[in-house]
Design an enzyme around this catalytic site. Sequence first.
Site, mmCIF file in Angstrom:
data_model
loop_
_atom_site.group_PDB
_atom_site.id
_atom_site.type_symbol
_atom_site.label_atom_id
_atom_site.label_comp_id
_atom_site.label_asym_id
_atom_site.label_seq_id
_atom_site.Cartn_x
_atom_site.Cartn_y
_atom_site.Cartn_z
ATOM 1 N N ASN A 1 -1.317 6.452 -2.932
ATOM 2 C CA ASN A 1 -1.965 5.346 -3.600
ATOM 3 C C ASN A 1 -3.350 5.702 -4.126
ATOM 4 O O ASN A 1 -3.794 5.178 -5.138
ATOM 5 C CB ASN A 1 -2.156 4.241 -2.561
ATOM 6 C CG ASN A 1 -1.611 2.942 -3.021
ATOM 7 O OD1 ASN A 1 -0.823 2.900 -3.946
ATOM 8 N ND2 ASN A 1 -2.041 1.893 -2.389
ATOM 9 N N ALA B 1 -8.047 9.121 2.799
ATOM 10 C CA ALA B 1 -8.320 9.232 4.233
ATOM 11 C C ALA B 1 -7.877 10.592 4.765
ATOM 12 O O ALA B 1 -8.608 11.255 5.513
ATOM 13 C CB ALA B 1 -7.630 8.105 4.998
ATOM 14 N N GLU C 1 2.946 15.211 3.164
ATOM 15 C CA GLU C 1 3.062 14.138 2.172
ATOM 16 C C GLU C 1 4.547 13.941 1.909
ATOM 17 O O GLU C 1 5.232 14.893 1.584
ATOM 18 C CB GLU C 1 2.330 14.546 0.891
ATOM 19 C CG GLU C 1 2.620 13.687 -0.332
ATOM 20 C CD GLU C 1 2.234 12.234 -0.115
ATOM 21 O OE1 GLU C 1 1.082 11.976 0.293
ATOM 22 O OE2 GLU C 1 3.112 11.354 -0.316
ATOM 23 N N GLY D 1 -8.079 2.547 -9.117
ATOM 24 C CA GLY D 1 -9.091 2.479 -10.165
ATOM 25 C C GLY D 1 -10.304 3.366 -9.971
ATOM 26 O O GLY D 1 -11.165 3.437 -10.850
ATOM 27 N N GLY D 2 -10.386 4.027 -8.834
ATOM 28 C CA GLY D 2 -11.475 4.991 -8.634
ATOM 29 C C GLY D 2 -12.855 4.374 -8.531
ATOM 30 O O GLY D 2 -13.837 4.987 -8.953
ATOM 31 N N ARG E 1 -9.827 -14.173 -5.748
ATOM 32 C CA ARG E 1 -8.495 -13.598 -5.922
ATOM 33 C C ARG E 1 -7.376 -14.510 -5.430
ATOM 34 O O ARG E 1 -6.371 -14.698 -6.092
ATOM 35 C CB ARG E 1 -8.391 -12.270 -5.159
ATOM 36 C CG ARG E 1 -9.033 -11.120 -5.878
ATOM 37 C CD ARG E 1 -8.907 -9.847 -5.052
ATOM 38 N NE ARG E 1 -9.346 -8.692 -5.842
ATOM 39 C CZ ARG E 1 -9.429 -7.457 -5.359
ATOM 40 N NH1 ARG E 1 -9.106 -7.210 -4.106
ATOM 41 N NH2 ARG E 1 -9.825 -6.467 -6.126
ATOM 42 N N GLU F 1 -5.695 2.770 4.959
ATOM 43 C CA GLU F 1 -4.980 1.496 4.905
ATOM 44 C C GLU F 1 -3.970 1.330 6.034
ATOM 45 O O GLU F 1 -3.535 0.220 6.330
ATOM 46 C CB GLU F 1 -4.289 1.342 3.536
ATOM 47 C CG GLU F 1 -3.925 -0.098 3.215
ATOM 48 C CD GLU F 1 -3.355 -0.271 1.817
ATOM 49 O OE1 GLU F 1 -3.589 0.597 0.946
ATOM 50 O OE2 GLU F 1 -2.666 -1.285 1.589
ATOM 51 N N ILE G 1 -12.272 2.740 -1.011
ATOM 52 C CA ILE G 1 -12.575 4.180 -1.093
ATOM 53 C C ILE G 1 -13.661 4.525 -0.080
ATOM 54 O O ILE G 1 -13.580 5.542 0.627
ATOM 55 C CB ILE G 1 -12.979 4.579 -2.529
ATOM 56 C CG1 ILE G 1 -11.775 4.377 -3.466
ATOM 57 C CG2 ILE G 1 -13.479 6.025 -2.569
ATOM 58 C CD1 ILE G 1 -11.982 4.889 -4.875
#
Lengths: 510, 510
Positions: free
Chosen positions: A83, A55, A75, A88-89, A334, A475, A491
């Site tokens: 994160n 983001a 940062e 997992g991209g 899930r 997030e 993403i």
Amino acid sequence: MKKSDNLSLGRRQFLTGLGATGVVLATPGISVACESNKVNWDKEAEVVVVGTGFAGLAAATEATNNGAKSVIMIEKMGELGGNSAINGGLFSVPGSPLQKKSNVSDSPELMVEDQKKSGRGIANPEILLHIATHAIDAYDMCIKAGVQFNEQLVHMGGHSAPRSHSTANRTGSGITLPLTEQLLKRGVTIQNRTKFLDFVTSEDGSVQGIKVREGYYFGDENSGDIKYIRATRGVIMASGGFSQNIRLRMSQDPTLTEELRSTNAPGQTGEGLLAMLKLGATPVHMSHIQIGPWASPDEKGMGYMPLYAVFNFPHSILVDRRTGKRFVNELADRKIRADAELSCRDDKGNPYPPILITSKKSAEGSHHTLDNVLRHNVGWELENLDAIAKRFDVPLEALQQQVEDWNAYVDKGNDEQFGKPMNMVKGQKLEAPFIVVRLWPKVHYCQGGAQVNKYGEVLSADTGMPISGLYAAGEVTGGIHGVSRLGSTSITETLVMGMTAGRTVMKNTA
Amino acid sequence: MKKSDNLSLGRRQFLTGLGATGVVLATPGISVACESNKVNWDKEAEVVVVGTGFAGLAAATEATNNGAKSVIMIEKMGELGGNSAINGGLFSVPGSPLQKKSNVSDSPELMVEDQKKSGRGIANPEILLHIATHAIDAYDMCIKAGVQFNEQLVHMGGHSAPRSHSTANRTGSGITLPLTEQLLKRGVTIQNRTKFLDFVTSEDGSVQGIKVREGYYFGDENSGDIKYIRATRGVIMASGGFSQNIRLRMSQDPTLTEELRSTNAPGQTGEGLLAMLKLGATPVHMSHIQIGPWASPDEKGMGYMPLYAVFNFPHSILVDRRTGKRFVNELADRKIRADAELSCRDDKGNPYPPILITSKKSAEGSHHTLDNVLRHNVGWELENLDAIAKRFDVPLEALQQQVEDWNAYVDKGNDEQFGKPMNMVKGQKLEAPFIVVRLWPKVHYCQGGAQVNKYGEVLSADTGMPISGLYAAGEVTGGIHGVSRLGSTSITETLVMGMTAGRTVMKNTA
């Protein structure tokens, strides 16, 4: 009881003007009594971005695309990317070139329909449609920055079309690294080890900048030096979720105890969100925290297990070590699976992780994911059921019967035990040698956060109107996906909403 | 991407000390730069209570029981008692004298088990047990104040024992009025038309008092005069939920639109909660808002329908006017029924409230509840199905078939259509003449709010520690009941936690 208007009842009336010192009104913006106060700004940029994940990077990219001459990103950790760099991209893009090349029929509207279903009635369709419609723009931004995607689309659970694009290196760093490089080339300042502490506002409550600690070492709250960074156009909060803030997540869901690790980077502790709430942002859906049933207790963080487990669930059985039996449909959603796993406990109530048993032959179809779990000691090859029973203390006879039963279901193409879909099993019976892994859910994603509109403006809880000078994406925001988020849509959300916030801050101050 | 420690990247380094005026730090308590500020206190008491419902009254009562010499209570509306005064007056008390007299076996632990089930995994068992254990103390407080209860226990849904005590006048005012009278006799100041605006804190963030508007007229935000009330021991927030704040409730659940009225008093708009969040309180479970399926679109507020409908659901059928058919088990849980009702809409998506059809003969068993709905024109007597079909535009043949089918289920004692429990129907077939009412859900109860501990202290989101000088009780707090609250447990909670906060504020400052 009806009182006459404006009546004050009681034996006492207190004198006015008793006087007090050292008292300030709690809420900036409503304040009429608090004196203006000087802050000595240490730095200044047009746009200040808190967080260096998807983001934040997208926001800075689009702000510079829209004319921002100076951007400072901060940062708090030593490593950039948060994160985003370790996930997992997987990136949902309806209408992508790869979909067209693969003759996949898809649309933003179809993706939103899938997401609304998963959101169980409380997703935000307006923002979801904005995101899905602009997914292709985020994809283009990635391509321009040099991001490489695999040529194979992934069809993930809950999606009605294969629309998930996988980065070439199969992690989110495949996106964060090129975007970061591009920003550095554009002259954007990116400061690591710089912790956001608080907002600095004018008396009318509009955000003027932030207070930070530079030279901050995670966990040492007194490390580094206090600095003030002025944002002449606005502050964009892209500071992520709060999965690693155990107290805060347990305040929302007391079952998310410390024993439930998180797939998240350790810095996901939510200070940015909390500061926004104190500024009057609207908290939305904070109690909806997603836990992933495909995680291993034998590795930290995201780890190697999720990709392995997702690949192998169809042709494997998940066994309660106390009984030697299956206890859930391995392809349920899930929440169902995670809750079932959490019920596997010893006599003292301690976690007793169930085991996923897979034929080695079948697991080999998962290529590098099998290599990874074996190499990193989160999965083990065992020659037969006897060895499994010994190593994991499982009742052997029950286990043998379970495997026999399962293999009969495979033959029949019908799981008489839990109604698991068998169309992907394709006759692969459970046969020695086996690969065995332990599973225990991990906290994965905060559905909730600060409410934003589809322009990335943060909305005041008091008024529903944007808080001046404040933007957010990713997030740290909430309410977009509803109760449950589909895989590979984060993403899309974080990139699109980051870009959106980057555009809005420039437009609002043009 | 790994950066070397403490590295600042980019083409610009900004000068320090650019200087700015009119800027204050957003968060009190973290502030090191903001000057102290003088507030001229207009009034002072040891304890200041915001809200005059169950929680506020209990807090003031117990504060005075524990030595408070001066208490000021404020109420923003013209009438005292808020939501508490208008609710159904049902109060769960495990181990009450009436239970003993009626030979009912019950315990606080049993009540908590029921509540945990209803809370679906995210209730707070520690606070629930505290409440259930002290329910008898709250009951005693009521009796001492002169509250009268009916001699008949009520067994409500989800409770495993009859433990609900009904006030003699069958509304919460049967409790709020005597407690209010008692407080006035004790010299407690109770100010109506006094709106809480904000907290006043010291520089360390501890709450010193509140800013209010005296002479406030609901809806006119500029009415009345600003005053400052000092609380030398503490402020107890008992300001209720936010069911009437449509924007805020829709931010949590977009389905709770304006068309969904609320059973609540109009003043339940949540400013007290929002001010606590700005002070750093932890928001918990705000997205869990309960809607009641037993409400009528033909009356405002709580109305007469809930008691009538709850009594008549067993032997009635709920019919979708578009089809003439039943569409849900009339005894399913609140959420299932409410969601089903909400799906009854016309072609344009507008609400098309379903009708509950009851034999007049059966409805007459509900005594005054039938009289009430007929007298207030929220229910109507119709001579036959033909009249119903005409009046409510229902397909007659389908309706006739549905009634025939239903009556066959009654004969068989088995609802083949929706599996409704038939044990309470006792052969009561649907026969003319009929009583017909329309149903449409209303927003009923905010499960969420500010997090408190079992001492009624408000917990900081940053630290998890109590915010100094701040206490809260009742619907303004959150996280106690979890996803869904059992009927008649709110009075228990609000009274016990109000008493608890009243004791804690005295103990903390002793």
